[in-house]
Motif scaffolding. Structure first.
Motif, PDB file in Angstrom:
ATOM      1  N   LEU A  79       0.907  -1.366   0.080  1.00  0.00           N
ATOM      2  CA  LEU A  79       0.057  -0.131   0.083  1.00  0.00           C
ATOM      3  C   LEU A  79       0.929   1.258   0.035  1.00  0.00           C
ATOM      4  N   VAL A  80       0.344   2.230  -0.645  1.00  0.00           N
ATOM      5  CA  VAL A  80       1.383   3.261  -0.937  1.00  0.00           C
ATOM      6  C   VAL A  80       0.786   4.644  -0.266  1.00  0.00           C
ATOM      7  N   HIS A  81       1.482   5.626  -0.226  1.00  0.00           N
ATOM      8  CA  HIS A  81       1.168   6.811   0.469  1.00  0.00           C
ATOM      9  C   HIS A  81      -0.197   7.319  -0.421  1.00  0.00           C
ATOM     10  N   GLY A  82      -1.402   7.601   0.316  1.00  0.00           N
ATOM     11  CA  GLY A  82      -2.365   7.900  -0.357  1.00  0.00           C
ATOM     12  C   GLY A  82      -3.525   7.892   0.288  1.00  0.00           C
ATOM     13  N   THR A  83      -4.696   7.839  -0.291  1.00  0.00           N
ATOM     14  CA  THR A  83      -6.204   7.379   0.264  1.00  0.00           C
ATOM     15  C   THR A  83      -6.449   5.866   0.268  1.00  0.00           C
ATOM     16  N   ILE A  84      -7.332   5.626   1.066  1.00  0.00           N
ATOM     17  CA  ILE A  84      -7.961   4.219   0.697  1.00  0.00           C
ATOM     18  C   ILE A  84      -8.523   3.880  -0.505  1.00  0.00           C
ATOM     19  N   GLN A  85      -9.189   4.944  -0.962  1.00  0.00           N
ATOM     20  CA  GLN A  85      -9.740   4.655  -2.373  1.00  0.00           C
ATOM     21  C   GLN A  85      -8.604   4.720  -3.246  1.00  0.00           C
ATOM     22  N   GLU A  86      -7.577   5.491  -3.297  1.00  0.00           N
ATOM     23  CA  GLU A  86      -6.645   5.484  -4.169  1.00  0.00           C
ATOM     24  C   GLU A  86      -5.689   4.072  -4.431  1.00  0.00           C
ATOM     25  N   ASN A  87      -5.741   3.608  -3.114  1.00  0.00           N
ATOM     26  CA  ASN A  87      -4.799   2.289  -2.932  1.00  0.00           C
ATOM     27  C   ASN A  87      -5.668   1.087  -3.651  1.00  0.00           C
ATOM     28  N   ILE A  88      -7.037   1.213  -3.580  1.00  0.00           N
ATOM     29  CA  ILE A  88      -7.732   0.112  -4.145  1.00  0.00           C
ATOM     30  C   ILE A  88      -7.926   0.269  -5.647  1.00  0.00           C
ATOM     31  N   THR A  89      -7.961   1.395  -6.160  1.00  0.00           N
ATOM     32  CA  THR A  89      -8.348   1.730  -7.631  1.00  0.00           C
ATOM     33  C   THR A  89      -6.918   1.889  -8.291  1.00  0.00           C
ATOM     34  N   LEU A  90      -5.872   2.090  -7.615  1.00  0.00           N
ATOM     35  CA  LEU A  90      -4.706   2.480  -8.205  1.00  0.00           C
ATOM     36  C   LEU A  90      -4.562   3.336  -9.434  1.00  0.00           C
ATOM     37  N   GLY A  91      -5.348   4.517  -9.246  1.00  0.00           N
ATOM     38  CA  GLY A  91      -5.397   5.593 -10.474  1.00  0.00           C
ATOM     39  C   GLY A  91      -6.307   5.048 -11.428  1.00  0.00           C
ATOM     40  N   LYS A  92      -7.278   3.922 -11.534  1.00  0.00           N
ATOM     41  CA  LYS A  92      -7.881   3.772 -12.560  1.00  0.00           C
ATOM     42  C   LYS A  92      -9.184   4.752 -12.341  1.00  0.00           C
ATOM     43  N   GLN A  93      -9.548   5.280 -13.528  1.00  0.00           N
ATOM     44  CA  GLN A  93     -10.535   6.590 -13.856  1.00  0.00           C
ATOM     45  C   GLN A  93     -11.866   5.664 -14.139  1.00  0.00           C
ATOM     46  N   ASP A  94     -11.799   4.627 -14.606  1.00  0.00           N
ATOM     47  CA  ASP A  94     -13.115   4.004 -14.949  1.00  0.00           C
ATOM     48  C   ASP A  94     -13.761   3.271 -13.854  1.00  0.00           C
ATOM     49  N   ILE A  95     -13.456   3.437 -12.991  1.00  0.00           N
ATOM     50  CA  ILE A  95     -14.255   2.582 -11.768  1.00  0.00           C
ATOM     51  C   ILE A  95     -15.303   3.451 -11.156  1.00  0.00           C
ATOM     52  N   THR A  96     -16.527   2.762 -10.988  1.00  0.00           N
ATOM     53  CA  THR A  96     -17.471   3.743 -10.404  1.00  0.00           C
ATOM     54  C   THR A  96     -17.688   3.282  -8.950  1.00  0.00           C
TER      55      THR A  96
ATOM     56  N   ASP B  49     -17.729   0.082  -4.022  1.00  0.00           N
ATOM     57  CA  ASP B  49     -18.434  -0.559  -2.714  1.00  0.00           C
ATOM     58  C   ASP B  49     -18.578  -2.081  -2.864  1.00  0.00           C
ATOM     59  N   THR B  50     -18.980  -2.479  -4.090  1.00  0.00           N
ATOM     60  CA  THR B  50     -19.215  -3.885  -4.187  1.00  0.00           C
ATOM     61  C   THR B  50     -17.663  -4.815  -3.965  1.00  0.00           C
ATOM     62  N   ALA B  51     -16.689  -4.131  -4.312  1.00  0.00           N
ATOM     63  CA  ALA B  51     -15.576  -4.831  -4.341  1.00  0.00           C
ATOM     64  C   ALA B  51     -15.302  -4.979  -2.709  1.00  0.00           C
ATOM     65  N   CYS B  52     -15.314  -3.835  -2.081  1.00  0.00           N
ATOM     66  CA  CYS B  52     -14.921  -3.809  -0.802  1.00  0.00           C
ATOM     67  C   CYS B  52     -15.888  -4.608   0.187  1.00  0.00           C
ATOM     68  N   GLU B  53     -17.214  -4.447  -0.194  1.00  0.00           N
ATOM     69  CA  GLU B  53     -18.093  -5.578   0.521  1.00  0.00           C
ATOM     70  C   GLU B  53     -17.804  -6.981   0.160  1.00  0.00           C
TER      71      GLU B  53
ATOM     72  N   LEU C 109     -10.186  -7.745  -6.717  1.00  0.00           N
ATOM     73  CA  LEU C 109     -11.347  -8.142  -7.236  1.00  0.00           C
ATOM     74  C   LEU C 109     -11.755  -7.049  -8.214  1.00  0.00           C
ATOM     75  N   LEU C 110     -11.344  -5.977  -8.029  1.00  0.00           N
ATOM     76  CA  LEU C 110     -11.638  -4.922  -9.332  1.00  0.00           C
ATOM     77  C   LEU C 110     -11.029  -5.307 -10.490  1.00  0.00           C
ATOM     78  N   GLN C 111      -9.834  -5.961 -10.581  1.00  0.00           N
ATOM     79  CA  GLN C 111      -9.061  -6.491 -11.475  1.00  0.00           C
ATOM     80  C   GLN C 111      -9.867  -7.124 -12.557  1.00  0.00           C
ATOM     81  N   GLN C 112     -10.765  -8.167 -11.926  1.00  0.00           N
ATOM     82  CA  GLN C 112     -11.742  -8.927 -12.816  1.00  0.00           C
ATOM     83  C   GLN C 112     -10.941  -9.780 -13.764  1.00  0.00           C
ATOM     84  N   GLY C 113      -9.778 -10.255 -13.485  1.00  0.00           N
ATOM     85  CA  GLY C 113      -9.029 -11.192 -14.531  1.00  0.00           C
ATOM     86  C   GLY C 113      -9.752 -12.518 -14.338  1.00  0.00           C
ATOM     87  N   ARG C 114      -8.989 -13.401 -15.248  1.00  0.00           N
ATOM     88  CA  ARG C 114      -9.459 -14.953 -15.197  1.00  0.00           C
ATOM     89  C   ARG C 114      -8.483 -15.819 -14.542  1.00  0.00           C
TER      90      ARG C 114
END
Length: 590
Positions: A434-451, A456-460, A498-503
């Motif tokens: 985890l890098v210096h930043g907010t919780i949201q920034e550490n989860i999304t890693l700068g991805k702009q297309d995450i709604t 919320d679903t991934a965290c749940e 979970l947000l990665q949604q890989g196979r």
């Protein structure tokens, strides 16, 4: 460092300057223009003194001369300012390019290579060593051209006035670069040793800083203090060696330029009192001629003196470039980069045949091995420390070169576009980064297309919402997961995966450092997320293997057993592990 190597490094540095040719040319042009105005300024000043002293002209008649001098001074100041700006931009442009070369090389080599050296070493290479090239590009290279152009122009002006003075300039000028080169021969070696010492000190200090808690627990503070003191003492000696050479170089230059200017002054002095009668062209030496040439004398040597002053920048740059060029020229057995994408399907099928994994310099790490990760299968990878689990995972991730075959849905891994391949991988390790930043920034890693709904679903699903509800998505996290417990950090890493949604799921002991509650929640989330997806998990928890479709047992770089839990539990290395109930150490840092 021998002369041939120094010459090659010098050529490499000069080759980089082509990237900022516009700024370099502008810096040289402004310096040359300033020298032309300097000559005009010297002529005006000599003319003023000649008219005031010899011709007894009233000073008010020379007001236009004084105004012209002020104008020339202002223009030269503007040229100097512009030259500094152009020189800085030149160095800045090249430094950005060199840093990009380093980052591209690091990306090409991958994490497996990077982790072979301390983080402090890479920081020194990327920051201090590149930064120490600034003066070479911004000052030394422009000054090399000016040290030829300006004296040449002054000689053209001086010879028609007095050939003796011009001859003195011409004969004494080569002495300055000659002795500068003699003094500077050891400067590059001194700087190289200084950078090596700095790399060792940086790497040692950074690693010990990270391990401070462990050092205190094992009561090794005094011992590590001694190691740091020794490394810093070596760095101090290397730094003082560089400074000693720099001061010696400056002293030698000042001595020879002072002697040369004194010879010119003595010549004109004896000429004015009638003791010498040569150097002129059939006329007497006027006060204007003497003053004009004496004013230009320091300026004739000044470009050479400046070159000597900046010579340490060349030595410094060459010292910095040695390890940098060595790194950029690293020959690696790189896995080929393709441009294909994995075929569309619900999950992935991975077929490994006669796989041999090597280091970047060609050393074998494991193999040959063969196995099959069927679509949607759950496979465990176990084995003692050093068995080759790390190397295998790094090869599948594309971080290490290999021989043999790794086919993903029928396509060779080397044929795949790595960027697209990484999108297919959901990764959860035992020590989440985890890098210096907010919780949201550490989860999304700068991805702009995450709604927000996806977040919320991934965290749940990762059971991270229970503490995020109290902290909030904008809660600040410091470096190395500061401010969160290990379990909370792992659940954030799981939400990120979970947000990665890989196979393909690759799990490296995801519950190794967790308490009972966090372990239960993480395993519950992973069991839900990996259903129907191909999964490869490194684990030492033998009680988690019952649910696996297959188990691969590695030992000394070979697969010694494979099959389901029931098929291999009564024989071989796996049976010994069960009997001893001994944890199987395995992680990507092993």
């Amino acid at each position: 460092m021998d002369k041939i190597q120094q010459r090659e490094l010098g050529k490499w540095l000069k080759g980089q300057s082509k990237l900022a040719k516009k700024w370099l040319t502008l810096s040289i042009g402004l310096g040359f223009l300033s020298s032309l105005f300097l000559i005009a300024q010297a002529a005006l000043l000599a003319d003023i003194l000649h008219q005031l002293i010899v011709e007894q002209v009233d000073k008010y008649e020379l007001i236009s001369h004084f105004v012209a001098i002020l104008v020339f001074v202002a223009i030269r100041a503007l040229c100097s300012w512009g030259r500094e700006i152009a020189g800085y931009r030149c160095g800045e442009h090249i430094r950005v390019h060199i840093r990009q070369l380093i980052l591209n090389k690091l990306q090409e080599l991958g994490p497996a290579y990077i982790k072979g050296k301390p983080a402090g070493t890479w920081a020194t290479l990327l920051l201090e060593q590149v930064e120490d090239m600034q003066d070479f590009f911004s000052r030394y290279l422009p000054q090399m051209s000016l040290s030829v152009l300006i004296p040449f122009v002054i000689l053209i002006v001086v010879f028609p006035q007095n050939w003796t003075a011009g001859l003195i300039f011409l004969l004494t000028a080569p002495l300055v670069p000659l002795f500068m080169a003699l003094v500077g021969m050891g400067a590059a070696d001194a700087n190289r040793r200084n950078f090596k010492a700095l790399q060792r000190l940086s790497g040692h200090f950074y690693d010990r800083l990270q391990s401070m808690t462990t050092i205190r627990l094992f009561n090794k503070t005094a011992q590590e203090t001694g190691h740091l003191h020794g490394a810093s003492e070596i760095f101090r000696k290397r730094t003082m060696e560089v400074l000693r050479l720099a001061f010696l170089s400056s002293a030698v230059l000042e001595f020879f330029t002072s002697i040369s200017i004194a010879i010119v002054a003595v010549y004109f002095g004896f000429t004015f009192i009638g003791e010498l009668d040569f150097g002129h062209y059939g006329t007497t030496v006027t006060l204007f001629t003497g003053l004009f040439i004496l004013i230009l004398a320091p300026e004739f040597y000044q470009p050479l003196r400046d070159l000597g002053t900046f010579y340490h920048a060349k030595a410094q740059a060459i010292g910095a470039a040695e390890s940098l060029v060595e790194f950029l020229d690293t020959k690696t057995e790189q896995q080929a980069q393709g441009d294909k994408k994995v075929s569309e399907s619900s999950t992935l099928d991975i077929q490994v045949e006669e796989l041999i994994v090597t280091t970047h310099d060609g050393k074998n790490l494991l193999g040959p091995i063969s196995f099959h990760l069927e679509e949607g299968s759950q496979t465990a990878l176990i084995g003692p420390s050093g068995a080759g689990k790390t190397s295998l995972i790094n090869a599948i991730l594309g971080f290490l070169p290999y021989q043999g075959s790794i086919k993903v849905n029928g396509l060779e891994l080397s044929e795949l576009d790595k960027t697209e391949w990484y999108k297919e991988i959901n990764w959860v390790g035992q020590n989440p980064t985890l890098v210096h930043g907010t919780i949201q920034e550490n989860i999304t890693l700068g991805k702009q297309d995450i709604t927000q709904e996806q977040l919320d679903t991934a965290c749940e699903h990762a059971f991270a919402n229970e503490f995020i509800a109290d902290l909030g998505y904008q809660h600040a996290i410091s470096d190395r997961s500061g401010g969160l417990s290990v379990g909370q950090a792992q659940r954030l890493a799981l939400a990120r995966a979970l947000l990665q949604q890989g196979r393909l799921w690759i799990l490296d002991e995801p519950t190794a450092s967790l308490d009972a509650k966090s372990e239960r929640l993480v395993m519950k989330s992973l069991n839900q997320a990996t259903q129907g997806l191909t999964t490869l998990m490194i684990t030492h928890r033998l009680d988690q293997l019952h649910a696996m479709d297959s188990i691969l047992v590695l030992d000394k770089g070979k697969i010694v057993q494979s099959g389901s839990f029931d098929e291999i539990k009564d024989s071989g290395l796996f049976a010994n592990m069960l009997a001893a109930k001994q944890p199987v150490q395995g992680d990507l840092d092993a």
